[in-house]
Design an enzyme around this catalytic site. Structure first.
Site, PDB file in Angstrom:
ATOM      1  N   ASP A  39       0.974  -6.029  35.431  1.00 43.08           N
ATOM      2  CA  ASP A  39       2.116  -5.621  34.614  1.00 43.08           C
ATOM      3  C   ASP A  39       1.739  -4.366  33.821  1.00 43.08           C
ATOM      4  O   ASP A  39       0.633  -4.246  33.291  1.00 43.08           O
ATOM      5  CB  ASP A  39       2.520  -6.754  33.657  1.00 43.08           C
ATOM      6  CG  ASP A  39       3.897  -6.526  33.070  1.00 43.08           C
ATOM      7  OD1 ASP A  39       4.835  -7.253  33.464  1.00 43.08           O
ATOM      8  OD2 ASP A  39       4.049  -5.617  32.210  1.00 43.08           O
ATOM      9  N   ASN A  97      11.780 -15.123  34.793  1.00 42.39           N
ATOM     10  CA  ASN A  97      13.028 -14.934  34.065  1.00 42.39           C
ATOM     11  C   ASN A  97      14.177 -14.751  35.051  1.00 42.39           C
ATOM     12  O   ASN A  97      14.037 -14.055  36.067  1.00 42.39           O
ATOM     13  CB  ASN A  97      12.933 -13.707  33.161  1.00 42.39           C
ATOM     14  CG  ASN A  97      12.023 -13.940  31.972  1.00 42.39           C
ATOM     15  OD1 ASN A  97      12.048 -15.014  31.372  1.00 42.39           O
ATOM     16  ND2 ASN A  97      11.206 -12.953  31.636  1.00 42.39           N
ATOM     17  N   HIS A 110      10.522 -11.637  40.324  1.00 40.83           N
ATOM     18  CA  HIS A 110       9.096 -11.517  40.016  1.00 40.83           C
ATOM     19  C   HIS A 110       8.667 -12.745  39.255  1.00 40.83           C
ATOM     20  O   HIS A 110       9.387 -13.229  38.384  1.00 40.83           O
ATOM     21  CB  HIS A 110       8.768 -10.245  39.238  1.00 40.83           C
ATOM     22  CG  HIS A 110       9.692  -9.963  38.086  1.00 40.83           C
ATOM     23  ND1 HIS A 110      10.983  -9.513  38.259  1.00 40.83           N
ATOM     24  CD2 HIS A 110       9.517 -10.083  36.746  1.00 40.83           C
ATOM     25  CE1 HIS A 110      11.555  -9.347  37.084  1.00 40.83           C
ATOM     26  NE2 HIS A 110      10.690  -9.700  36.137  1.00 40.83           N
ATOM     27  N   HIS A 112       5.752 -13.931  36.744  1.00 41.38           N
ATOM     28  CA  HIS A 112       4.651 -13.483  35.885  1.00 41.38           C
ATOM     29  C   HIS A 112       3.543 -14.530  35.949  1.00 41.38           C
ATOM     30  O   HIS A 112       3.816 -15.734  35.844  1.00 41.38           O
ATOM     31  CB  HIS A 112       5.100 -13.417  34.422  1.00 41.38           C
ATOM     32  CG  HIS A 112       6.203 -12.449  34.121  1.00 41.38           C
ATOM     33  ND1 HIS A 112       5.992 -11.237  33.498  1.00 41.38           N
ATOM     34  CD2 HIS A 112       7.547 -12.522  34.327  1.00 41.38           C
ATOM     35  CE1 HIS A 112       7.142 -10.609  33.328  1.00 41.38           C
ATOM     36  NE2 HIS A 112       8.112 -11.374  33.825  1.00 41.38           N
TER      37      HIS A 112
HETATM   38  P1  5GP Z   1      11.189  -9.381  33.130  1.00 47.17           P
HETATM   39  O1  5GP Z   1      11.526  -9.167  31.683  1.00 47.17           O
HETATM   40  O2  5GP Z   1      12.209  -8.764  34.050  1.00 47.17           O
HETATM   41  O3  5GP Z   1      10.830 -10.797  33.451  1.00 47.17           O
HETATM   42  O4  5GP Z   1       9.812  -8.596  33.348  1.00 47.17           O
HETATM   43  C1  5GP Z   1       9.727  -7.288  33.817  1.00 47.17           C
HETATM   44  C2  5GP Z   1       8.280  -6.876  33.691  1.00 47.17           C
HETATM   45  O5  5GP Z   1       8.074  -5.730  34.475  1.00 47.17           O
HETATM   46  C3  5GP Z   1       7.857  -6.531  32.258  1.00 47.17           C
HETATM   47  O6  5GP Z   1       6.779  -7.380  31.868  1.00 47.17           O
HETATM   48  C4  5GP Z   1       7.459  -5.059  32.351  1.00 47.17           C
HETATM   49  O7  5GP Z   1       6.342  -4.738  31.544  1.00 47.17           O
HETATM   50  C5  5GP Z   1       7.154  -4.894  33.821  1.00 47.17           C
HETATM   51  N1  5GP Z   1       7.384  -3.554  34.334  1.00 47.17           N
HETATM   52  C6  5GP Z   1       8.500  -2.797  34.146  1.00 47.17           C
HETATM   53  N2  5GP Z   1       8.377  -1.619  34.785  1.00 47.17           N
HETATM   54  C7  5GP Z   1       7.168  -1.659  35.412  1.00 47.17           C
HETATM   55  C8  5GP Z   1       6.499  -0.719  36.244  1.00 47.17           C
HETATM   56  O8  5GP Z   1       6.959   0.373  36.545  1.00 47.17           O
HETATM   57  N3  5GP Z   1       5.265  -1.093  36.704  1.00 47.17           N
HETATM   58  C9  5GP Z   1       4.709  -2.300  36.399  1.00 47.17           C
HETATM   59  N4  5GP Z   1       3.491  -2.557  36.898  1.00 47.17           N
HETATM   60  N5  5GP Z   1       5.322  -3.204  35.609  1.00 47.17           N
HETATM   61  C10 5GP Z   1       6.547  -2.873  35.122  1.00 47.17           C
END
Ligand code: 5GP
Length: 124
Positions: A39, A97, A110, A112
């Protein structure tokens, strides 16, 4: 802004672009069904995202439309990434999520994987 998990897949999302190799990521693991990478904004000492290679918006979309082979391959990949990171003995947390109330930001499924320290209460 959280995404609407009922919308159809938008292949301009950031994880689709990572899958196509258009933007870089720090790959941890890759196979036929899944890609795992660090992340960009880690919330724990180990914070890895595992995504299916297919175009699925969310857990809801994946669990409804993915083939049994894709689901098995993805679930095995999540387990393997955590195992190979040494997280089974100390323990880890999975989070997927889905939609507005969860705060899902990226409209490609995704999971985590968090680990590397005691993770505290399940919800903040
Ligand atoms: P969500 O809130 O959708 O469950 O999590 C999205 C995750 O994607 C967040 O933890 C954020 O830090 C990560 N993220 C967003 N953009 C990028 C990116 O360009 N590269 C990587 N490696 N992680 C990302």
């Amino acid at each position: 802004m959280p995404i609407d998990a009922t919308k159809s897949y938008d292949d301009s999302n950031i994880f689709a672009r990572i899958l196509r190799g258009e933007i870089p990521s720090k790959t941890v693991y890759e196979d036929e069904h899944a890609l795992a990478f660090h992340d960009i904004n880690p919330q724990a000492p180990i914070h890895v995202l595992v995504i299916p290679k297919g175009a699925y918006v969310s857990w809801d979309d994946f669990s409804e439309r993915a083939s049994a082979e894709e689901i098995a391959g993805f679930v095995r990949a999540v387990g393997k990434v955590a195992r190979e990171a040494g997280l089974v003995e100390p323990g880890y947390r999975l989070l997927a999520n889905t939609g507005r109330n969860s705060g899902q930001e990226v409209p490609h499924l995704h999971v985590h994987i968090f680990g590397g320290r005691p993770l505290g209460p399940m919800l903040a």
